[in-house]
Design an enzyme around this catalytic site. Structure first.
Site, PDB file in Angstrom:
ATOM      1  N   GLY A 283       0.839  -1.207   0.000  1.00 27.99           N
ATOM      2  CA  GLY A 283       0.000   0.000   0.000  1.00 27.99           C
ATOM      3  C   GLY A 283       0.866   1.246   0.000  1.00 27.99           C
TER       4      GLY A 283
ATOM      5  N   ARG B 259       1.051  -5.056  -5.304  1.00 23.43           N
ATOM      6  CA  ARG B 259       1.149  -6.233  -4.437  1.00 23.43           C
ATOM      7  C   ARG B 259       1.414  -7.367  -5.425  1.00 23.43           C
ATOM      8  NH1 ARG B 259      -0.860  -4.130   0.525  1.00 23.43           N
ATOM      9  NH2 ARG B 259      -2.621  -2.727   0.262  1.00 23.43           N
TER      10      ARG B 259
ATOM     11  N   ASP C 246       4.928  -4.301   6.267  1.00 23.58           N
ATOM     12  CA  ASP C 246       5.545  -5.536   6.776  1.00 23.58           C
ATOM     13  C   ASP C 246       5.709  -6.598   5.684  1.00 23.58           C
ATOM     14  OD1 ASP C 246       2.796  -5.904   6.707  1.00 23.58           O
ATOM     15  OD2 ASP C 246       2.761  -7.236   8.443  1.00 23.58           O
TER      16      ASP C 246
ATOM     17  N   THR D   5       4.157   2.892   5.388  1.00 20.18           N
ATOM     18  CA  THR D   5       2.756   2.481   5.535  1.00 20.18           C
ATOM     19  C   THR D   5       2.039   3.482   6.430  1.00 20.18           C
ATOM     20  OG1 THR D   5       1.258   0.865   6.544  1.00 20.18           O
ATOM     21  CG2 THR D   5       3.500   0.837   7.354  1.00 20.18           C
TER      22      THR D   5
ATOM     23  N   ASP E  60      -0.246   2.653   8.395  1.00 16.26           N
ATOM     24  CA  ASP E  60      -0.832   1.918   9.522  1.00 16.26           C
ATOM     25  C   ASP E  60      -0.098   2.068  10.860  1.00 16.26           C
ATOM     26  OD1 ASP E  60      -2.652   1.001   7.671  1.00 16.26           O
ATOM     27  OD2 ASP E  60      -1.684  -0.946   7.390  1.00 16.26           O
TER      28      ASP E  60
ATOM     29  N   ASP F 206       1.995   0.063  12.081  1.00 18.78           N
ATOM     30  CA  ASP F 206       1.808  -1.256  12.694  1.00 18.78           C
ATOM     31  C   ASP F 206       3.112  -2.024  12.877  1.00 18.78           C
ATOM     32  OD1 ASP F 206       2.232  -1.552   9.985  1.00 18.78           O
ATOM     33  OD2 ASP F 206       0.662  -3.047   9.676  1.00 18.78           O
TER      34      ASP F 206
ATOM     35  N   ARG G 204      -5.629  -1.591   9.202  1.00 19.75           N
ATOM     36  CA  ARG G 204      -5.584  -3.059   9.214  1.00 19.75           C
ATOM     37  C   ARG G 204      -5.837  -3.576  10.633  1.00 19.75           C
ATOM     38  NH1 ARG G 204      -3.407  -5.975   4.553  1.00 19.75           N
ATOM     39  NH2 ARG G 204      -2.471  -4.145   3.652  1.00 19.75           N
TER      40      ARG G 204
HETATM   41  P1  ADP Z   1       2.665  -4.100   2.719  1.00 16.51           P
HETATM   42  O1  ADP Z   1       4.079  -4.102   2.327  1.00 16.51           O
HETATM   43  O2  ADP Z   1       2.012  -2.743   2.607  1.00 16.51           O
HETATM   44  O3  ADP Z   1       2.418  -4.779   4.054  1.00 16.51           O
HETATM   45  P2  ADP Z   1       1.720  -6.512   1.390  1.00 16.51           P
HETATM   46  O4  ADP Z   1       1.564  -7.292   2.647  1.00 16.51           O
HETATM   47  O5  ADP Z   1       0.678  -6.662   0.338  1.00 16.51           O
HETATM   48  O6  ADP Z   1       1.836  -4.952   1.635  1.00 16.51           O
HETATM   49  O7  ADP Z   1       3.132  -6.919   0.758  1.00 16.51           O
HETATM   50  C1  ADP Z   1       3.598  -6.284  -0.415  1.00 16.51           C
HETATM   51  C2  ADP Z   1       4.303  -7.290  -1.272  1.00 16.51           C
HETATM   52  O8  ADP Z   1       5.443  -7.812  -0.590  1.00 16.51           O
HETATM   53  C3  ADP Z   1       3.492  -8.541  -1.617  1.00 16.51           C
HETATM   54  O9  ADP Z   1       2.592  -8.314  -2.671  1.00 16.51           O
HETATM   55  C4  ADP Z   1       4.590  -9.510  -2.019  1.00 16.51           C
HETATM   56  O10 ADP Z   1       5.048  -9.254  -3.322  1.00 16.51           O
HETATM   57  C5  ADP Z   1       5.700  -9.140  -1.024  1.00 16.51           C
HETATM   58  N1  ADP Z   1       5.646 -10.072   0.103  1.00 16.51           N
HETATM   59  C6  ADP Z   1       4.767 -10.083   1.126  1.00 16.51           C
HETATM   60  N2  ADP Z   1       5.010 -11.116   1.963  1.00 16.51           N
HETATM   61  C7  ADP Z   1       6.046 -11.796   1.439  1.00 16.51           C
HETATM   62  C8  ADP Z   1       6.769 -12.964   1.815  1.00 16.51           C
HETATM   63  N3  ADP Z   1       6.459 -13.651   2.923  1.00 16.51           N
HETATM   64  N4  ADP Z   1       7.786 -13.361   1.019  1.00 16.51           N
HETATM   65  C9  ADP Z   1       8.124 -12.670  -0.091  1.00 16.51           C
HETATM   66  N5  ADP Z   1       7.478 -11.563  -0.490  1.00 16.51           N
HETATM   67  C10 ADP Z   1       6.464 -11.111   0.232  1.00 16.51           C
HETATM   68  O1  F6P Z   2      -1.774  -1.056   4.731  1.00 19.38           O
HETATM   69  C1  F6P Z   2      -2.353   0.129   4.321  1.00 19.38           C
HETATM   70  C2  F6P Z   2      -3.833  -0.028   4.076  1.00 19.38           C
HETATM   71  O2  F6P Z   2      -4.357   1.221   3.641  1.00 19.38           O
HETATM   72  C3  F6P Z   2      -4.635  -0.557   5.257  1.00 19.38           C
HETATM   73  O3  F6P Z   2      -4.884   0.430   6.226  1.00 19.38           O
HETATM   74  C4  F6P Z   2      -5.862  -1.069   4.565  1.00 19.38           C
HETATM   75  O4  F6P Z   2      -6.489  -2.086   5.317  1.00 19.38           O
HETATM   76  C5  F6P Z   2      -5.318  -1.629   3.269  1.00 19.38           C
HETATM   77  O5  F6P Z   2      -4.055  -0.989   3.062  1.00 19.38           O
HETATM   78  C6  F6P Z   2      -6.171  -1.399   2.075  1.00 19.38           C
HETATM   79  O6  F6P Z   2      -5.571  -2.032   1.006  1.00 19.38           O
HETATM   80  P1  F6P Z   2      -5.970  -1.766  -0.525  1.00 19.38           P
HETATM   81  O7  F6P Z   2      -5.465  -0.413  -0.900  1.00 19.38           O
HETATM   82  O8  F6P Z   2      -5.277  -2.857  -1.259  1.00 19.38           O
HETATM   83  O9  F6P Z   2      -7.460  -1.817  -0.584  1.00 19.38           O
END
Ligand code: ADP
Ligand code: F6P
Length: 320
Positions: free
Chosen positions: A11, A72, A103, A125, A127, A129, A171
């Site tokens: 995000g 993502r 994360d 982020t 969040d 978090d 989240r």
């Molecule tokens: P954020 O970074 O905002 O928490 P996501 O959880 O969607 O968002 O993670 C972003 C991207 O990071 C994922 O779409 C994926 O490509 C990569 N990613 C997430 N978790 C893993 C993992 N366990 N191993 C490798 N890549 C990951």
């Molecule tokens: O992690 C950032 C965030 O905006 C969260 O607060 C929310 O739950 C989520 O991403 C929304 O994700 P998306 O933009 O994929 O709908």
């Protein structure tokens, strides 16, 4: 080290541009070539990469979103996708990567490091978090956006004598709700980290009304179990007060970053380059007590985020 790459993933959050600018400018200042990887790990897999120069990052420090775009990427989590990414890194001669994201993105960064690619994470982020840092890039802007919304809603809430519920993002983390709720003088703050009794919320509303209060703002974090519309209905039925629900949604993810986020992003971006130049890898940058710090990614991600209970109790005390 001669060439590094930077990407934003997951995000988006306000301040990511300021972080990209810091990585590019600090990198070039230190004699490195810097490439921008588009759309996070998707761009890494597809070789969507371009060389950055000083002007590539001109005029972006004040802009929300991310000029490198984000994604993502499910493919990056697969063996084939990950191997493609490693090949691209090799072909482009990238010797270090800065990953800006939440994360999930940091987990990806950890994997790259384990595969021998020096990688440094930055917490991007809204969040807030991540336990290892006091603040993430974008959180401050998001709570200011929520605060602005609360002020607008308060006007109409007062005119009509209503109770307004404002659902915010985050989240599983209640920080956006907690900080914006405290700053906005909300009557109740409902977060996933704390058990909340709807009857208690109703009692506060009725007490407020009985002493002549014309408005009530309830901040509800999206991570709270249950359906927000049903919660609103329950409160309306139990109090007899007209209730409206506003789900703020993605408005919280955009907008020009605050000074706090720009400074945080600039400090963290500069530090990431410094760490790569010192030969560090698999670390993620944070801020503790206004000092920039860094942790091993796996250690940082294993830390449990605790809600600031003092702030929560204070908000309760002040909203009697
Ligand atoms: P954020 O970074 O905002 O928490 P996501 O959880 O969607 O968002 O993670 C972003 C991207 O990071 C994922 O779409 C994926 O490509 C990569 N990613 C997430 N978790 C893993 C993992 N366990 N191993 C490798 N890549 C990951
Ligand atoms: O992690 C950032 C965030 O905006 C969260 O607060 C929310 O739950 C989520 O991403 C929304 O994700 P998306 O933009 O994929 O709908």
């Amino acid at each position: 080290m001669k060439k590094i790459g930077v990407l934003t993933s997951g995000g988006d959050s306000p301040g990511m541009n300021a972080a990209i600018r810091a990585v590019v400018r600090a990198g070039i200042y230190n004699g490195l070539k810097v490439v921008g990887i588009k759309r996070g790990y998707e761009g890494l897999i597809n070789g969507d990469i371009e060389e950055m120069n000083l002007s590539s990052v001109a005029d972006i420090i004040h802009r929300g979103g991310t000029m490198l775009r984000t994604a993502r990427s499910e493919a990056f989590k697969t063996k084939e996708g990950f191997e493609k990414a490693l090949n691209v890194i090799n072909i482009f001669g990238i010797e270090g990567i800065v990953v800006i994201g939440g994360d999930g993105s940091l987990r990806g960064a950890e994997k790259l490091s384990e595969a021998g690619i020096p990688t440094i994470g930055l917490p991007g982020t809204i969040d807030n978090d991540l336990a290892y840092t006091d603040y993430t890039i974008g959180f401050d802007t998001a709570i200011n956006t929520v605060l602005h919304a609360i002020s607008n809603i308060r006007d109409t809430s007062t005119s009509h004598g209503r109770a307004n519920i404002v659902e915010v993002m985050g989240r599983h983390c209640g920080d956006i709700a907690l900080y914006a709720g405290l700053a906005g003088g909300a009557e109740s703050i409902i977060v996933p980290e704390e058990e909340c009794s709807i009857d208690e919320v109703c009692k506060r509303l009725i007490q407020g009304r009985n002493r002549g209060k014309l408005h009530s703002i309830i901040i509800l974090a999206e991570g709270v179990a249950g359906n927000s519309y049903e919660i609103a209905k329950e409160i309306e039925t139990k109090t007899g007060i007209d209730v409206r629900l506003t789900i703020l949604g993605h408005i919280q993810r955009g907008g020009s970053p605050t000074a706090f986020d720009r400074i945080l992003a600039s400090r963290m971006g500069g530090n990431a380059v410094e760490l790569l130049m010192k030969g560090k890898k698999g670390r993620t940058v944070g801020m503790k007590g206004n000092e920039i710090c860094n942790f091993e990614i796996s250690k940082a991600l294993s830390m449990k985020k605790e809600m600031n209970k003092n702030l929560y109790e204070l908000a309760k005390t002040l909203s009697i």
